[in-house]
Scaffold this motif. Structure first.
Motif, mmCIF file in Angstrom:
data_model
loop_
_atom_site.group_PDB
_atom_site.id
_atom_site.type_symbol
_atom_site.label_atom_id
_atom_site.label_comp_id
_atom_site.label_asym_id
_atom_site.label_seq_id
_atom_site.Cartn_x
_atom_site.Cartn_y
_atom_site.Cartn_z
ATOM 1 N N GLY B 174 23.126 -6.191 3.820
ATOM 2 C CA GLY B 174 22.096 -6.667 2.883
ATOM 3 C C GLY B 174 20.866 -7.160 3.614
ATOM 4 O O GLY B 174 19.749 -6.716 3.344
ATOM 5 N N CYS B 175 21.064 -8.066 4.582
ATOM 6 C CA CYS B 175 19.923 -8.673 5.271
ATOM 7 C C CYS B 175 19.167 -7.643 6.097
ATOM 8 O O CYS B 175 17.938 -7.571 6.045
ATOM 9 N N THR B 176 19.892 -6.834 6.865
ATOM 10 C CA THR B 176 19.204 -5.848 7.700
ATOM 11 C C THR B 176 18.480 -4.837 6.823
ATOM 12 O O THR B 176 17.329 -4.487 7.092
ATOM 13 N N GLY B 177 19.168 -4.356 5.801
ATOM 14 C CA GLY B 177 18.544 -3.377 4.906
ATOM 15 C C GLY B 177 17.260 -3.913 4.313
ATOM 16 O O GLY B 177 16.221 -3.264 4.359
ATOM 17 N N ILE B 178 17.304 -5.132 3.767
ATOM 18 C CA ILE B 178 16.127 -5.702 3.129
ATOM 19 C C ILE B 178 15.027 -5.967 4.162
ATOM 20 O O ILE B 178 13.862 -5.624 3.958
ATOM 21 N N ALA B 179 15.426 -6.545 5.310
ATOM 22 C CA ALA B 179 14.420 -6.922 6.311
ATOM 23 C C ALA B 179 13.748 -5.700 6.926
ATOM 24 O O ALA B 179 12.552 -5.711 7.178
ATOM 25 N N LEU B 180 14.508 -4.631 7.172
ATOM 26 C CA LEU B 180 13.889 -3.434 7.764
ATOM 27 C C LEU B 180 13.115 -2.629 6.731
ATOM 28 O O LEU B 180 12.077 -2.051 7.034
ATOM 29 N N ALA B 181 13.639 -2.599 5.502
ATOM 30 C CA ALA B 181 13.009 -1.761 4.484
ATOM 31 C C ALA B 181 11.626 -2.287 4.115
ATOM 32 O O ALA B 181 10.756 -1.513 3.721
ATOM 33 N N PHE B 182 11.411 -3.572 4.280
ATOM 34 C CA PHE B 182 10.141 -4.157 3.869
ATOM 35 C C PHE B 182 8.968 -3.598 4.676
ATOM 36 O O PHE B 182 8.051 -3.000 4.092
ATOM 37 N N PRO B 183 8.985 -3.707 6.015
ATOM 38 C CA PRO B 183 7.872 -3.102 6.768
ATOM 39 C C PRO B 183 7.812 -1.587 6.639
ATOM 40 O O PRO B 183 6.721 -1.019 6.525
ATOM 41 N N ASP B 237 27.574 4.310 16.081
ATOM 42 C CA ASP B 237 28.539 3.442 15.432
ATOM 43 C C ASP B 237 28.546 3.666 13.913
ATOM 44 O O ASP B 237 27.509 3.908 13.312
ATOM 45 N N GLY B 238 29.726 3.593 13.324
ATOM 46 C CA GLY B 238 29.852 3.838 11.892
ATOM 47 C C GLY B 238 28.991 2.918 11.051
ATOM 48 O O GLY B 238 28.293 3.363 10.129
ATOM 49 N N LEU B 239 28.996 1.648 11.393
ATOM 50 C CA LEU B 239 28.217 0.681 10.618
ATOM 51 C C LEU B 239 26.722 0.971 10.759
ATOM 52 O O LEU B 239 25.963 0.833 9.792
ATOM 53 N N VAL B 240 26.309 1.379 11.967
ATOM 54 C CA VAL B 240 24.893 1.682 12.176
ATOM 55 C C VAL B 240 24.480 2.872 11.328
ATOM 56 O O VAL B 240 23.407 2.870 10.716
ATOM 57 N N ARG B 241 25.350 3.882 11.256
ATOM 58 C CA ARG B 241 25.034 5.055 10.436
ATOM 59 C C ARG B 241 24.817 4.641 8.986
ATOM 60 O O ARG B 241 23.882 5.082 8.321
ATOM 61 N N VAL B 242 25.704 3.782 8.489
ATOM 62 C CA VAL B 242 25.581 3.313 7.114
ATOM 63 C C VAL B 242 24.302 2.500 6.957
ATOM 64 O O VAL B 242 23.573 2.621 5.965
ATOM 65 N N LEU B 243 23.995 1.697 7.980
ATOM 66 C CA LEU B 243 22.781 0.881 7.936
ATOM 67 C C LEU B 243 21.537 1.755 7.842
ATOM 68 O O LEU B 243 20.599 1.448 7.101
ATOM 69 N N VAL B 244 21.533 2.848 8.610
ATOM 70 C CA VAL B 244 20.394 3.766 8.558
ATOM 71 C C VAL B 244 20.236 4.301 7.138
ATOM 72 O O VAL B 244 19.142 4.276 6.567
ATOM 73 N N ALA B 245 21.347 4.734 6.552
ATOM 74 C CA ALA B 245 21.290 5.285 5.194
ATOM 75 C C ALA B 245 20.776 4.249 4.200
ATOM 76 O O ALA B 245 19.881 4.520 3.400
ATOM 77 N N VAL B 246 21.342 3.038 4.292
ATOM 78 C CA VAL B 246 20.950 1.978 3.355
ATOM 79 C C VAL B 246 19.474 1.633 3.533
ATOM 80 O O VAL B 246 18.725 1.459 2.561
ATOM 81 N N THR B 247 19.012 1.565 4.790
ATOM 82 C CA THR B 247 17.623 1.198 5.053
ATOM 83 C C THR B 247 16.665 2.263 4.534
ATOM 84 O O THR B 247 15.648 1.938 3.904
ATOM 85 N N ALA B 252 12.436 3.615 0.540
ATOM 86 C CA ALA B 252 11.783 4.471 -0.446
ATOM 87 C C ALA B 252 11.473 3.674 -1.709
ATOM 88 O O ALA B 252 10.370 3.757 -2.263
ATOM 89 N N TYR B 253 12.441 2.869 -2.158
ATOM 90 C CA TYR B 253 12.199 2.053 -3.348
ATOM 91 C C TYR B 253 11.131 1.003 -3.092
ATOM 92 O O TYR B 253 10.248 0.758 -3.910
ATOM 93 N N MET B 254 11.236 0.351 -1.931
ATOM 94 C CA MET B 254 10.266 -0.686 -1.579
ATOM 95 C C MET B 254 8.861 -0.092 -1.548
ATOM 96 O O MET B 254 7.904 -0.703 -2.013
ATOM 97 N N ALA B 255 8.749 1.129 -1.005
ATOM 98 C CA ALA B 255 7.439 1.782 -0.901
ATOM 99 C C ALA B 255 6.820 1.943 -2.284
ATOM 100 O O ALA B 255 5.638 1.648 -2.485
ATOM 101 N N GLU B 256 7.614 2.370 -3.248
ATOM 102 C CA GLU B 256 7.073 2.591 -4.584
ATOM 103 C C GLU B 256 6.691 1.282 -5.254
ATOM 104 O O GLU B 256 5.690 1.202 -5.961
#
Lengths: 247, 377
Positions: B174-183, B237-247, B252-256
């Motif tokens: 949650g935190c990484t996804g939100i924090a990275l997706a913003f910029p 790493d599996g978690l990193v792959r998921v993180l990339v997808a989530v981010t 895309a949503y944040m951009a809109e």
């Protein structure tokens, strides 16, 4: 043409789609000259002065400001914009910043001025436009006249050689027009090169060195105020003056 | 002194508690009937829920006083008349819910990371925090510290991410996804509005593609396809792959959302900034984005809450987040049939976080309201 021209427009043409908004416009402005541009709405007067700081791009002809020709060169555009201040009809203050921050922003970030110095400068500019007591308010808390005076102070803080005014009093309530015009008269008396688009003919008579009348994208008449108001040459000018002065 | 100068007070019946009740609850017949009906429902429901969750519930011991170690010992399974919720399952499995399968010897690292997360959020939550600037520096470097702390390196033994789970995974995602997706979202939004056709087209394509695909598909894509794009020998790493997808999804949503805010900024703001000699980036950073983001706070928080909850979808690619641990516990024969308790607990934890985010957005809106309206008022 002459060496002392600070602004020189030669055969400037511009279209909005198919609409030919500027047609072979020629204008020479000397240093410290005060030009008032008038004309009916849609005549291209705003577009013309917006071309001078490249808020609009001209498509043909040449525009030279303070020795710099305006082309696609971004560096030249930035340099011209540092020389030319602009005041808008709708003030365009930054609503998320206080009055003082509105004024200090460009000196700090564009001119790299230290913050303390910029704040001192801001207070000096606010003294000039006579509202130092509003420094810490936000634009939304000020009257229209006060906002426009802040906008003038914001432009002046960049220490421009030229000031452009795009109908600076048109969005104001009548009782606020005078306070803005007073500031502009002070500025003119201080020797600023100014191009003012306005319908305030009283202001034009007191301040202008030269009147420019535009209609349908062309400069129809250029004359000193005395001749312009008392003995205009073109019929179009006569008609316009009769309409505007009889209001 | 004439009568006109007296200060007139509003009629008594419209002020105070009585006035409030009158206007809001008993304004007319229908209004009063609805009020009475709702009061009756609450009267029926509240005692029942309080009894089930607290008064008749088992926390650690059942009604016989024995410590509960499996579902058969829960009061309600011993005697249906005599028990409410059996929270012992949460008590027994608490470690897994919070840390997953993180080794017990190293768990202090997770606790330190949780504490540091709270510390990193502090300057964002309280604008008046003393020494806020230094706290903010900490906020910026926190992700790096947290990475080494949780994952290992710099003298810490490595803890493979497949041992992570529960709240830890939920918060990391949650935190990484939100924090990275913003910029990234800001860059995409600016890119989509760019005058350069190549940039604008690329951003538009990216946004439309990511937005047009379900998150689950993206998660599978990250799991299966992403390794194909990497050079041989590098194992992601599996978690990193998921993180990339989530981010990517969240960006895309944040951009809109941010593009919506950008569109609300009047052109005069751009013109004023340009006429002062500001470059494209200065203009956007100092003038346009601060206003656009302010306008977009409610939808930004809305999509962020959405993402925080959507992280539960990682269960389908085999990562056990908070909900995943809950489902795992349910599958354990010791705790069969305790779905109410487990889902209630998981819901409660999610609610606490998302409600916190929602309140934070209200606080931000209030704080930033000053002077945003351009009118004379």
């Amino acid at each position: 043409m002459s060496a002392e021209s600070i602004i020189s427009l030669k055969n400037v043409n511009k279209w909005f789609g198919d609409f030919h908004v500027l047609q072979d416009v020629n204008l020479e402005v000397k240093k410290k000259e005060r030009i008032v541009v008038c004309g009916p709405s849609g005549s291209g007067k705003s577009t013309m002065i917006r071309c001078i700081n490249r808020l609009e791009e001209h498509q043909e002809g040449s525009i030279v400001v303070d020795g710099i020709e305006l082309t696609g060169n971004l560096k030249n555009i930035d340099n011209v914009r540092k020389e030319v201040g602009m005041v808008f009809q709708q003030f365009n203050l930054f609503p998320h910043l206080s009055v003082k921050e509105n004024i200090t922003l460009a000196p700090i970030w564009v001119k790299k001025m230290p913050k303390a110095e910029a704040e001192e400068l801001a207070m000096r500019q606010l003294e000039i436009v006579k509202i130092p007591e509003q420094a810490n308010k936000y634009p939304g808390q000020l009257s229209g006249g006060q906002q426009q005076r802040v906008a003038i102070a914001r432009s002046l803080a960049m220490n421009p050689n030229i000031m452009l005014f795009d109908e600076p009093t048109s969005a104001l309530d009548p009782e606020m027009i005078k306070e803005v015009l007073d500031v502009m008269v002070d500025l003119a008396n201080g020797g600023m090169t100014m191009i003012v688009v306005t319908h305030e003919m009283g202001f034009a008579k007191t301040v202008a060195d030269r009147m420019v009348f535009m209609d349908e994208g062309k400069i129809v008449e250029e004359a000193n105020p005395d001749k312009f108001f008392n003995n205009p040459e073109s019929d179009r000018t006569k008609l316009f003056l009769s309409q505007i002065l009889h209001q | 002194m004439n009568e006109m100068n007296e200060v007139r007070k509003p009629p008594v019946a419209t002020t105070g508690i009585i006035g409030w009740l009158r206007i809001n609850l008993f304004f007319n017949w229908t209004n009063s009937l609805i009020t009475l009906f709702v009061i009756y429902c609450l009267y029926q429901f509240i005692p029942w829920i309080l009894d089930w969750t607290i008064f008749s519930a088992d926390f650690k011991y059942n009604y016989l006083g024995e410590q509960i170690t499996n579902q058969e010992m829960c009061s309600r399974n011993l005697d249906p008349e005599n028990g409410g919720a059996c929270w012992a399952v949460i008590y027994v499995r608490f470690y897994q819910f919070i840390y997953g399968f993180y080794p017990k010897v190293e768990v202090w690292r997770v606790n330190v990371a949780y504490f540091m997360l709270a510390l990193a959020l502090l300057p964002l939550l309280y604008a008046k925090l003393p020494y806020r600037k230094y706290f903010l520096y900490f906020t910026y470097i926190f992700p790096v510290i947290a990475y080494f702390l949780l994952n290992g390196g710099f003298g810490f033994t490595e803890v493979s991410t497949n041992k992570w789970g529960g709240l830890l995974v939920t918060l990391v995602l949650g935190c990484t996804g939100i924090a990275l997706a913003f910029p990234i979202g800001i860059m995409l939004a600016l890119g989509r509005r760019s005058k350069l056709p190549v940039i604008s087209m690329m951003c538009t394509l990216f946004i439309e593609f990511i937005r047009g695909v379900p998150l689950i598909t993206l998660l599978f894509f990250g799991m299966v396809m992403l390794p194909l794009f990497l050079p041989e020998g590098i194992d992601m790493d599996g978690l990193v792959r998921v993180l990339v997808a989530v981010t990517l999804f969240q960006s895309a949503y944040m951009a809109e959302v941010i593009r919506g805010g950008l569109q609300a900024i009047p052109p005069g703001q751009y013109e004023a900034a340009k006429s002062l000699g500001m470059s494209y980036w200065r203009m956007n950073l100092l003038i346009i984005l601060p206003q656009a983001i302010r306008i977009s706070i409610p939808p930004i928080v809305n999509t962020s809450i959405g993402l925080f909850k959507d992280t539960t979808l990682v269960i389908i690619v085999g990562i056990l987040d908070l909900l995943g641990i809950g489902r795992g516990t349910l599958a354990d024969t010791n705790w069969l049939g305790l779905s109410y308790e487990i889902y209630f607990f998981v819901s409660l934890v999610f609610f606490i976080f998302t409600f916190g985010m929602s309140r934070y957005s209200l606080y931000l809106e209030k704080k930033l309201k000053t002077g945003i309206n351009m009118g004379a008022d």
